[in-house]
Design a protein around this motif. Sequence first.
Motif, PDB file in Angstrom:
ATOM      1  N   GLY A 160     -15.373   7.300  -1.042  1.00 33.22           N
ATOM      2  CA  GLY A 160     -16.345   7.243  -2.129  1.00 33.22           C
ATOM      3  C   GLY A 160     -15.737   7.297  -3.514  1.00 33.22           C
ATOM      4  N   ILE A 161     -14.395   7.433  -3.620  1.00 34.44           N
ATOM      5  CA  ILE A 161     -13.776   7.567  -4.946  1.00 34.44           C
ATOM      6  C   ILE A 161     -13.983   6.307  -5.777  1.00 34.44           C
ATOM      7  CG2 ILE A 161     -11.492   6.700  -4.264  1.00 34.44           C
ATOM      8  CD1 ILE A 161     -12.170   9.694  -6.609  1.00 34.44           C
ATOM      9  N   ASP A 162     -14.055   5.144  -5.129  1.00 33.14           N
ATOM     10  CA  ASP A 162     -14.255   3.896  -5.865  1.00 33.14           C
ATOM     11  C   ASP A 162     -15.627   3.859  -6.525  1.00 33.14           C
ATOM     12  OD1 ASP A 162     -15.002   3.778  -3.026  1.00 33.14           O
ATOM     13  OD2 ASP A 162     -15.722   1.765  -3.474  1.00 33.14           O
ATOM     14  N   ARG A 187      -1.106  -8.709   2.487  1.00 36.60           N
ATOM     15  CA  ARG A 187      -1.649  -9.216   3.742  1.00 36.60           C
ATOM     16  C   ARG A 187      -2.492  -8.162   4.452  1.00 36.60           C
ATOM     17  NH1 ARG A 187      -2.564 -13.934   5.293  1.00 36.60           N
ATOM     18  NH2 ARG A 187      -1.807 -13.682   7.441  1.00 36.60           N
ATOM     19  N   LEU A 188      -2.034  -6.917   4.453  1.00 35.40           N
ATOM     20  CA  LEU A 188      -2.786  -5.860   5.132  1.00 35.40           C
ATOM     21  C   LEU A 188      -4.105  -5.594   4.431  1.00 35.40           C
ATOM     22  CD1 LEU A 188      -0.004  -3.291   6.108  1.00 35.40           C
ATOM     23  CD2 LEU A 188      -0.874  -5.252   7.384  1.00 35.40           C
ATOM     24  N   VAL A 189      -4.095  -5.629   3.100  1.00 39.24           N
ATOM     25  CA  VAL A 189      -5.337  -5.437   2.341  1.00 39.24           C
ATOM     26  C   VAL A 189      -6.300  -6.590   2.623  1.00 39.24           C
ATOM     27  CG1 VAL A 189      -6.331  -5.397   0.013  1.00 39.24           C
ATOM     28  CG2 VAL A 189      -4.325  -4.001   0.543  1.00 39.24           C
ATOM     29  N   VAL A 210      -8.446   4.106  -4.943  1.00 37.57           N
ATOM     30  CA  VAL A 210      -9.017   4.262  -6.283  1.00 37.57           C
ATOM     31  C   VAL A 210      -9.267   2.914  -6.938  1.00 37.57           C
ATOM     32  CG1 VAL A 210      -8.626   5.237  -8.577  1.00 37.57           C
ATOM     33  CG2 VAL A 210      -7.942   6.523  -6.570  1.00 37.57           C
ATOM     34  N   GLY A 211      -8.423   1.927  -6.607  1.00 39.74           N
ATOM     35  CA  GLY A 211      -8.588   0.592  -7.185  1.00 39.74           C
ATOM     36  C   GLY A 211      -9.683  -0.229  -6.546  1.00 39.74           C
ATOM     37  N   GLY A 212     -10.314   0.293  -5.480  1.00 38.30           N
ATOM     38  CA  GLY A 212     -11.424  -0.415  -4.846  1.00 38.30           C
ATOM     39  C   GLY A 212     -11.037  -1.287  -3.669  1.00 38.30           C
ATOM     40  N   GLU A 213      -9.764  -1.293  -3.271  1.00 37.61           N
ATOM     41  CA  GLU A 213      -9.333  -2.098  -2.132  1.00 37.61           C
ATOM     42  C   GLU A 213      -9.601  -1.343  -0.832  1.00 37.61           C
ATOM     43  OE1 GLU A 213      -8.506  -5.058  -2.302  1.00 37.61           O
ATOM     44  OE2 GLU A 213      -7.345  -5.525  -4.100  1.00 37.61           O
ATOM     45  N   LYS A 240      -7.549 -10.982  -8.916  1.00 42.33           N
ATOM     46  CA  LYS A 240      -8.556 -10.267  -9.690  1.00 42.33           C
ATOM     47  C   LYS A 240      -9.003 -11.088 -10.907  1.00 42.33           C
ATOM     48  CE  LYS A 240      -8.172  -5.883  -9.993  1.00 42.33           C
ATOM     49  NZ  LYS A 240      -7.777  -4.478 -10.270  1.00 42.33           N
ATOM     50  N   ALA A 241      -8.064 -11.828 -11.489  1.00 40.03           N
ATOM     51  CA  ALA A 241      -8.374 -12.608 -12.690  1.00 40.03           C
ATOM     52  C   ALA A 241      -8.858 -14.020 -12.360  1.00 40.03           C
ATOM     53  CB  ALA A 241      -7.143 -12.688 -13.588  1.00 40.03           C
TER      54      ALA A 241
END
Length: 632
Positions: A249-251, A116-118, A211-214, A93-94
């Motif tokens: 849609g929560i992201d 890995r799954l993400v 929620v984190g967008g992944e 992310k950074a």
Amino acid sequence: MAGRINDDDVKAVRDAVPIDAVVSEYLQLRNAGGGNLKGLCPFHDEKSPSFQVSPSKGLFHCFGCQEGGDTIAFVMKIDHLSFSETVERLAAKAGITLRYEEGGYNPGHQRGERIRLVEAHRAAAQFYIDQLDSAEAEIGRKFLAERGFDQAAAQHFDVGYSPAGWDHLTRFLRGKGFSDKELILSGLSQDGRRGPIDRFRGRLMWPIRDVGGEVVGFGARKLRDDDNGPKYLNTPETPIYKKSQVLYGIDLAKKDIAKSSRAVVVEGYTDVMACHLAGVTTAIATCGTAFGGDHIKILRRLLMDNGSARVIFTFDGDAAGQKAALRAFEDDQKFAAETYIAIAPDGMDPCDLRLAKGDAAVEELVQPRTPLFEFALRQIVGRYDLETPAGRAAALDEAAPIVARIKNVASQHEVAVQLAGMVGILDTQFVVKRVAQLARWARDRSGRGPAQARPAAANPQAPAPAVQPGPALNLRSPAHRTERELLKLALQHPGLVSPAFDAYGADEFTAPPYAAVRQTIAEAGGAEQGTEDTTGYLARVREAAPNDTVRALVTELAVEAVHARTVDETYAGMQLVSVRLRAVDRRIRDVQGTLARLAGHGDPAELSAVQNELWVLQQYGQSLRNQGADAL
């Protein structure tokens, strides 16, 4: 195995990703004063926010459940990741490239399972997006267009298409270095007669994000008549996808939900798209399951459960929609928000309504009108013949226990009055008393009296006994209060108390937990180490803690607000003097006891030494009282 991540890189990741930015992806934060932020704890259920974040220190702490730590600890806890997986995610992310102490850079197959799954889902999402432009996907583009969604809409929601062949995605992901085991575990592939094949084939694809967008899963819509599968097919339960814990849609909606204290719950992916495109950007949907308790937890943390929070459910007007509304009402009391239901004319869902009547009709639909409790009670009451006394009594028998579950006494009374009107019972007080009696019986059965019905709000100044490695702290004790305040200053404003603080012994702190924190600060090099780099200093102190109990208390003290309006050298000096003076007075009492025992028959030399120590202590104590911090 992968090598250990370089310590400097871990520090760089910790410094590069602000803790408030990370936490805000999961819950709404508001100003708590003193530079801190507060919100509803994501690790336990609570009505009042006791979860605090200190952006300047890079720490969080919940005064209710005692969870605490830095950015890495928060992500590890909330996403159930290992330390290395968390650092790898935050580094990505950074934009930080990590170095490993053994074996150089970490090869892909050595990455943590969740990471890995993400990554596989992220690659799959892009693969599906690219396929939507193919000739084969014409049927998918037509489906979207018929429902009012153009190319820009598809791009906004990352809608894609899965090719109709057996293993297009599987071969693509193999080429990216993913193993067959990973593809099966992810739910993107499934076992075939000759090896893994694609789970989703010839379908329109919606990526489901946490929620984190992944991307953690997919929803797939059937397009062809020769597809014998269900109309909608979702990712199966996997290590990263639990359908009861995700909201489509929560992201996209979370910021507007937090900003407006309002959420709109719809039933499908296209309904979410229609609402957002119509300007209702707080719309979210469940993914192939009923709206339940885990979904409520996600929303409550964003809504903050303030008095103006609103949750609007939209359900189809058919029997299934009514059943869904009643299920939602079962969990209604888990919200502090007001809940409403919206049913479109002619039973249309938001997607159909937008097509038929435009964006304005969708916005109008979700304006709060009918409270969910009223809708649910009318559905129950409507099943009985209210023209007869027996019918009215039966309706009351079924509806009254539901009203009795309302925790707020004033709301319970008001709804009971409305129930009397719905049923047609003229004696309103009879219904009110009946409901109140049922509520009392329910409390008695659960062993909770009225005073216990709602847990008291967490007191930020009172640590839970579970975190204390010694006798219970007594914050009514002036000594304990002052020791706590001095430790907070030593952790939060080390420049104000050093170098004097570093000369204090652990035995000057009467509470064993505070003595342990004092010793931990010493092990980390003392408060003077934090005069230039407070964040790095706090990290070192937490690492020096002998166990998780002491580490949790260090985090708590580092986040808890200092009591003074003005935190300066004068205030710090007062705390230093107070702790030292009490320690001196305790020592004086000990020496006086020794002197009394030696009087008359003790060794003259020993007696003289004790008398001299007593005189020195008394003089020092008097200097502290007269000169304050100048005498330290």
